[in-house]
Design an enzyme around this catalytic site. Structure first.
Site, PDB file in Angstrom:
ATOM      1  N   LYS A  14     -15.984   9.598 -26.535  1.00  0.00           N
ATOM      2  CA  LYS A  14     -17.336   9.266 -26.990  1.00  0.00           C
ATOM      3  C   LYS A  14     -17.445   9.331 -28.516  1.00  0.00           C
ATOM      4  CE  LYS A  14     -19.467  10.995 -22.699  1.00  0.00           C
ATOM      5  NZ  LYS A  14     -20.280   9.902 -22.114  1.00  0.00           N
TER       6      LYS A  14
ATOM      7  N   THR B  77     -25.922   5.657 -19.931  1.00  0.00           N
ATOM      8  CA  THR B  77     -27.311   5.478 -19.493  1.00  0.00           C
ATOM      9  C   THR B  77     -28.265   5.995 -20.563  1.00  0.00           C
ATOM     10  OG1 THR B  77     -26.998   7.506 -18.224  1.00  0.00           O
ATOM     11  CG2 THR B  77     -26.980   5.437 -17.000  1.00  0.00           C
TER      12      THR B  77
ATOM     13  N   LYS C 100     -32.033   4.613 -22.185  1.00  0.00           N
ATOM     14  CA  LYS C 100     -33.248   5.416 -22.426  1.00  0.00           C
ATOM     15  C   LYS C 100     -33.744   5.192 -23.848  1.00  0.00           C
ATOM     16  CE  LYS C 100     -31.279   8.611 -19.184  1.00  0.00           C
ATOM     17  NZ  LYS C 100     -30.309   9.697 -19.023  1.00  0.00           N
TER      18      LYS C 100
HETATM   19  C1  26Q Z   1     -12.824  15.064 -11.707  1.00  0.00           C
HETATM   20  C2  26Q Z   1     -11.771  15.831 -11.245  1.00  0.00           C
HETATM   21  C3  26Q Z   1     -11.843  17.195 -11.185  1.00  0.00           C
HETATM   22  C4  26Q Z   1     -13.015  17.792 -11.608  1.00  0.00           C
HETATM   23  C5  26Q Z   1     -14.068  17.050 -12.056  1.00  0.00           C
HETATM   24  C6  26Q Z   1     -13.974  15.680 -12.105  1.00  0.00           C
HETATM   25  C7  26Q Z   1     -15.101  14.876 -12.619  1.00  0.00           C
HETATM   26  C8  26Q Z   1     -16.335  15.430 -12.831  1.00  0.00           C
HETATM   27  C9  26Q Z   1     -17.380  14.695 -13.330  1.00  0.00           C
HETATM   28  C10 26Q Z   1     -14.941  13.543 -12.913  1.00  0.00           C
HETATM   29  C11 26Q Z   1     -15.991  12.805 -13.415  1.00  0.00           C
HETATM   30  C12 26Q Z   1     -17.228  13.375 -13.629  1.00  0.00           C
HETATM   31  C13 26Q Z   1     -18.363  12.649 -14.194  1.00  0.00           C
HETATM   32  C14 26Q Z   1     -18.316  11.410 -14.626  1.00  0.00           C
HETATM   33  C15 26Q Z   1     -19.462  10.761 -15.258  1.00  0.00           C
HETATM   34  O1  26Q Z   1     -20.500  11.373 -15.499  1.00  0.00           O
HETATM   35  N1  26Q Z   1     -19.338   9.475 -15.572  1.00  0.00           N
HETATM   36  C16 26Q Z   1     -20.405   8.740 -16.241  1.00  0.00           C
HETATM   37  O2  26Q Z   1     -21.161   8.099 -15.229  1.00  0.00           O
HETATM   38  C17 26Q Z   1     -22.293   7.459 -15.777  1.00  0.00           C
HETATM   39  C18 26Q Z   1     -23.109   6.912 -14.633  1.00  0.00           C
HETATM   40  O3  26Q Z   1     -22.457   5.842 -14.033  1.00  0.00           O
HETATM   41  C19 26Q Z   1     -21.869   6.378 -16.764  1.00  0.00           C
HETATM   42  O4  26Q Z   1     -23.022   5.839 -17.364  1.00  0.00           O
HETATM   43  C20 26Q Z   1     -20.954   6.953 -17.844  1.00  0.00           C
HETATM   44  O5  26Q Z   1     -20.450   5.917 -18.654  1.00  0.00           O
HETATM   45  C21 26Q Z   1     -19.823   7.718 -17.200  1.00  0.00           C
HETATM   46  O6  26Q Z   1     -19.057   8.378 -18.192  1.00  0.00           O
END
Ligand code: 26Q
Length: 749
Positions: free
Chosen positions: A488, A590, A594
């Site tokens: 980011k 997102t 906003k």
């Molecule tokens: C994976 C493996 C082990 C532990 C945790 C995780 C994990 C946890 C959270 C993997 C991904 C996330 C979160 C991802 C996330 O928030 N992605 C965002 O999703 C938004 C909604 O679609 C997008 O707008 C963002 O671009 C994206 O980064």
């Protein structure tokens, strides 16, 4: 219950000698009763949104708004001498980390608002996302005990509890129902784990550290716990209604998997159908294929979950056996499609010693979707290229959205009223009407400028109270608020500020309009480099804010504990939204939507939904810079040398060297040197400057200065800002949910 009955109860409420928390609980309960009394019969066909995270934020104001009683409640309380804003003392329910969790909350809001039967399933964490304090410039994590204010917005459903079995323990899953008010009352069902102390641990924390063996095991238990509770319940309800026939299961239930975290639900459904109801294996697979759909939210390789086969075998032996059997079936199916061996191993749900949750979701998913046009393209051409070749019909795009109820009506009452006055209030129930604003922009620019100034004043007041930093009212606000991640590129913004600072000091930047840079970000507790970036930004803030020459010209603020409620204030008071991820890496974003809706211009790269934002609001009304995806690809293959850039660009060299030349102390941790090394020699298997910070820095500084110059004609700049608001209807999650409903879930209103 009639609306007037609620109003009368509120009028009759005895407020004498009660604490804010007491009043909060009492008023919330009244509103809850009123809201629930409007609930209709359950729908025949429902969609279920399975998500590890629901980042709800504060429910109080939002629910009163949804129930159409916010203004009246404000007035009645005022008559009793209570300012409704005292309830801002009640902290957020932060059962999510960031974008993915907040999206889930926006989706529930929109579905209820549209009258579509979408129910949520998740985990009722005892502690939500940690609270962040900044101590000596460093992030410090504190537990988030959100339930200490009471939890008047949920109801425990004791009689609907279930058991979830692991090889080594049996856990009770107790549902807490959080109603979602709108045209329909939908339900977010959050499961709480109960039993012995080990069992309770499962729903204790949102995302425990996943970088230790212990953390991994707990995370696996969490994922299975809520997925199994949800699927078990859905099957049981189906049997009660239709008996033991399942050919019609997918006619009544559509399950959306929010990323790979709930993907074990697939295995659980097949397991229950085959083991408990003797459905043939291939028939059960078919039912699963019709029931589940999968949304991908990230292309970052480290976030693509794989589970160790040994771990699954140890605590979920039935699931292990089932997945192995499913893998044989998958291989047969792929051979029939004439896939090569290489292609089969790319798509396989099992590869030596581990299961790929993404491949399982793609194999079974009825649809697979990305969350912005570019992201979906990357899924098709890159991440899931082979699957796309054999199953092109599965792939869809569903560009994300945000709910205008929280992110405009609630957080920016002033701008909402200006819109009412200009085009009528119809946009409140049909967001597509917002585009009507386009033909009145010149006429309302002056009023818009006044409103933006007022929202800034409110934001600055809050910042002064919470961070102790005073910002003069006329400052331009640039904001970068989001989780802290290298991709980011908050570090790029830090460097840009240093370059501007230097330019102001040595006079090479002239006529600079006074500006503040606002950062808000939490870093994963174990993400060292992200934490170093927080410290670096705070050191820069300390230096700039203490420099008397900069007084009245430049300020830098890193707000503590950035969360949904802080976001509501920041998005309304910002002029320029910084969305500067390395092209190809931000799935959608997102926050960008906003800000746009609240009339900020986007200063960003051609990444995620930024591309669609400028497509709709006009590139001329936003500030785009930096390498696009093909350029990044080219740099990767042809070679990219950040050190060469440092040699030729004195400003970049000045900014980057400040990490190691003693300008800023890092508390003797060596963390700044580590950042420096990552940029110049590479670190953790990455090449130097893996995220192309230095490549895009020059364009970024230019874009920031262009905004600054353009702002000096306040009216012309306001027109650009208004163009963004006027064209933001597409980014309403109402639109997104309509698309999910018609293309994936096939729901009836
Ligand atoms: C994976 C493996 C082990 C532990 C945790 C995780 C994990 C946890 C959270 C993997 C991904 C996330 C979160 C991802 C996330 O928030 N992605 C965002 O999703 C938004 C909604 O679609 C997008 O707008 C963002 O671009 C994206 O980064």
């Amino acid at each position: 219950m009639e609306r007037t009955e609620f109003i009368n109860q509120l009028k009759g409420l005895d407020t004498d000698g009660k604490t804010t928390i007491d009043l909060y609980n009492e008023i919330s309960s009244l509103a809850m009763n009123y809201g629930l009394s409007g609930a209709k019969e359950p729908a025949d066909r429902n969609a279920y949104y399975l998500s590890m995270e629901f980042l709800i934020g504060r429910s109080f104001f939002n629910n009163l708004l949804e129930l159409g009683v916010l203004e009246e409640t404000r007035n009645i309380l005022a008559q009793k001498g209570i300012d409704i804003n005292v309830f801002e003392e009640i902290e957020d329910a932060a059962l999510g980390n960031g974008g993915l969790g907040r999206l889930a909350a926006c989706f529930l809001d929109s579905a209820a608002g549209l009258g579509l039967p979408l129910q949520g399933y998740g985990i009722r964490y005892k502690y939500g996302l940690f609270k962040q304090a900044i101590v000596n410039g460093f992030q410090v994590e504190l537990p988030d005990d959100w339930q200490r204010f009471g939890d008047p917005w949920s109801q425990r459903k004791e009689e609907e509890k279930r058991t979830v079995k692991f090889a080594d323990m049996t856990v009770t899953a107790v549902p807490y129902d959080v109603p979602v008010f709108g045209k329909r009352v939908n339900v977010l069902r959050l499961w709480q784990a109960e039993g012995n102390a080990d069992a309770e641990k499962i729903s204790e924390y949102l995302y425990p550290a996943d970088d230790t063996e212990e953390g991994k095991l707990l995370r696996l238990r969490q994922e299975y716990f809520f997925s199994a509770a949800a699927v078990g319940e859905l099957v049981e309800k189906h049997v009660k209604k239709f008996g033991k026939r399942f050919d019609n299961f997918a006619l009544y239930d559509a399950i959306q998997l929010n990323d790979t975290h709930p993907v074990l639900a697939i295995a659980e459904l097949i397991k229950i159908l085959t083991a408990d109801y003797k459905v043939r294996f291939s028939a059960a697979i078919q039912i699963a294929k019709e029931t589940f759909s999968y949304t991908n939210h990230t292309v970052m390789p480290e976030a693509l979950e794989c589970w160790s086969a040994d771990l699954i075998k140890k605590i979920l032996p039935d699931i292990y056996a089932l997945l192995m059997k499913l893998y044989s079936k998958q291989k047969k199916e792929l051979k029939k499609l004439h896939c090569t061996r290489g292609e089969i191993s790319e798509m396989a749900i099992y590869s030596p010693k581990k299961f790929s949750m993404a491949n399982l979701a793609v194999f079974i998913g009825n649809t697979v979707n990305g969350v912005a046009k570019l992201h979906t393209k990357i899924l098709k051409n890159d991440l899931f290229k082979t699957a796309y070749k054999y199953y092109p019909e599965k792939f869809q795009n569903k560009t994300n959205g945000i709910t205008q109820r929280r992110w405009l009506m609630l957080c920016n009452r002033e701008l909402s009223e200006l819109i009412d006055k200009t085009i009528g209030a119809e946009w409140r129930s049909d967001i597509s009407k917002l585009s009507g604003l386009n033909s009145h922009i010149e006429r309302v620019a002056d009023e818009f400028i006044k409103i933006k100034a007022e929202k800034k004043r409110q934001l600055f007041e809050y910042i002064e109270q919470h961070e102790g930093i005073k910002i003069p009212d006329h400052f331009i606000v640039y904001a970068q608020v989001k989780r802290l991640h290298e991709y980011k590129r908050q570090l790029m913004t830090a460097f840009a500020i240093l370059e501007i600072y230097k330019g102001l000091k040595d006079g090479t930047i002239k006529n600079f309009y006074p500006s503040v840079f606002i950062f808000g970000a939490k870093s994963a507790p174990s993400y060292k480099r992200a934490k170093a970036i927080i410290k670096f930004i705070n050191e820069i803030a300390g230096k700039v804010n203490a420099d008397e020459e900069m007084n009245g010209l430049l300020k830098v603020v890193f707000v503590q504990n950035y969360n949904v409620s802080y976001a509501e204030k920041i998005v309304a008071g910002t002029d320029a939204s910084l969305q500067v991820s390395t092209a190809g890496l931000e799935a959608s974003g997102t926050g960008n939507m906003k800000f746009m809706m609240n009339g900020a211009v986007t200063c960003g790269t051609m990444d995620g939904a930024n591309i669609e934002i400028v497509e709709l609001a006009g590139r001329e009304n936003n500030y785009i810079f930096g390498a696009e995806v093909d350029e990044i690809e080219r740099l990767k293959s042809e070679g990219y040398d950040p050190c060469a850039l440092l040699k030729t660009n004195a400003l970049h060299n000045y900014a980057v060297s400040s990490l190691i030349d003693g300008t800023f102390p890092d508390g003797d941790t060596g963390c700044f040197k580590e950042l420096y090394d990552a940029l110049t020699v590479g670190a953790s298997w990455h090449k130097p400057d893996h995220y192309f910070v230095l490549h895009d820095l020059e364009g970024f500084v230019k874009a920031l200065l262009k905004i600054n110059a353009d702002y000096q004609d306040r009216t012309v700049f306001a027109l650009k800002q208004l163009k963004n608001t006027a064209n933001s209807a597409y980014f309403s999650s109402d639109r997104t949910i309509e698309e999910y409903s018609s293309c994936i879930w096939k729901l009836k209103k």
